[in-house]
Design a protein around this motif. Sequence first.
Motif, short mmCIF file in Angstrom:
data_model
loop_
_atom_site.label_atom_id
_atom_site.label_comp_id
_atom_site.label_asym_id
_atom_site.label_seq_id
_atom_site.Cartn_x
_atom_site.Cartn_y
_atom_site.Cartn_z
N LEU A 29 -2.49 -6.38 -3.96
CA LEU A 29 -2.56 -6.53 -2.55
C LEU A 29 -3.05 -7.84 -1.87
O LEU A 29 -2.61 -8.05 -0.91
N SER A 77 -7.06 1.02 0.23
CA SER A 77 -6.30 1.94 0.04
C SER A 77 -6.71 3.19 0.59
O SER A 77 -5.89 4.03 0.99
N SER A 113 -4.30 5.34 3.27
CA SER A 113 -3.85 6.35 2.89
C SER A 113 -4.10 7.38 4.04
O SER A 113 -3.05 8.24 4.35
N ASN A 146 -4.16 -3.24 -8.65
CA ASN A 146 -3.65 -3.17 -7.66
C ASN A 146 -4.35 -3.82 -6.61
O ASN A 146 -3.69 -4.30 -5.60
N GLU A 147 -5.74 -4.15 -6.66
CA GLU A 147 -6.14 -4.82 -5.61
C GLU A 147 -5.81 -6.34 -5.85
O GLU A 147 -5.67 -6.89 -4.65
N GLN A 149 0.88 -1.20 -0.02
CA GLN A 149 -0.05 -0.03 0.06
C GLN A 149 0.89 1.31 0.17
O GLN A 149 0.58 2.20 -0.64
N ILE A 205 0.43 4.08 -2.82
CA ILE A 205 -0.09 5.60 -2.43
C ILE A 205 0.81 6.62 -2.50
O ILE A 205 0.68 7.65 -2.88
#
Length: 365
Positions: free
Chosen positions: A184, A338, A342, A180-181, A68, A72
């Motif tokens: 992760l 996220s 963040s 991105n998911e 993450q 980010i």
Amino acid sequence: MNIQLKKRSPSELLRDGYIKPELSDSSKAKQVDAYLKQERDTYEKLQNEPKILILGPSDAGKSTFLKQLKIIHGSGFTDEERAQVKQNSITQVLNAVERVLENMPESKRADYNSIIQYIELVSGPYDCLPLNIINKLAILWEDPLVKQKFQDMRDVIPESTSYFLTHIKRIGFSDSILTNEDVLMQRTVTQTISETTFISNGKKFHFYDVSGLKHHRKHWLPYFQEALLIIFLVDISAYDQMMAENPEMNRMVDALHLFDEIVNHPLLKKAAINLFFNKKDIFRNKVTTVPIVNYFPDFDGEAQSAKAGGKYFQEKFIALRKEKGEFLTVHFTCCTDSTLISKVTTNLIVSLTKRDMDQRGFEFV
């Protein structure tokens, strides 16, 4: 106090899982040299630069938290990195399916014989899967008996496997690029020191993820010296699970023992502690059907309340810190969220630069 990094022998590295036993002697020797050089270089850098350590038991979400940070605050993931995660994800799915089917009745195994044969005949890495195997995996994941077996074996199968099986028709094809998911969700087992660096407001931040596997923890000590901040992650949803490494030990009890050792260690007296109760989304759903009191008899809160359960575990962990005046901040997180991470990391950075750094006399460079 100056701690010297102890050079470990090849047999120690092999024993602790840093070297693959199937390698030839010459390959093992090269891997030993490469590993020791990496560890030595990392340790030397840690002596001259401020460090933030990500600690906690295995499978608490430490690597996901660092991913993450890269998304980010860093440059994100390259296509090559996404391709590697895709290979790992497909391998994770096939390994889990094979393990589950081995524990199913022969009649049920016969329903998925094509998957079993494919796994036996084709070795990884897997860049993609044939269409017939993708479709068969999708059918398998709709099978209630198979899903129940996955649930029964949750202590030994990565929980993200269900995510990848749900999305197998998207990720299994050769032209698919992971989101991105997806990145992760893919579980990464840290075997050594993993570093993530990013710059925020002109200041350089170094985050170090240290393997949470039980037999690796004794090697954490050299990295504690002058640590600026400890982020300790706990899987709060694991209160009903046993350790894969020790089936007799409850994962939450192990996390409590480990936190006690970390939070009261003499080398960490100057470090601020951020305690992350991770996987709160899973915890919120689980407490409605899996009573906490079945595993922690002294819990006397509302039986199906995630708030009461979170308060109970928070108090148990906070009570372990002997130096009550030191900084200890608690967050309830979901490291795959996220937006939430963040917000948490932004507040963390502000806290480091505006409060902790000035009060403690540290300076980021």
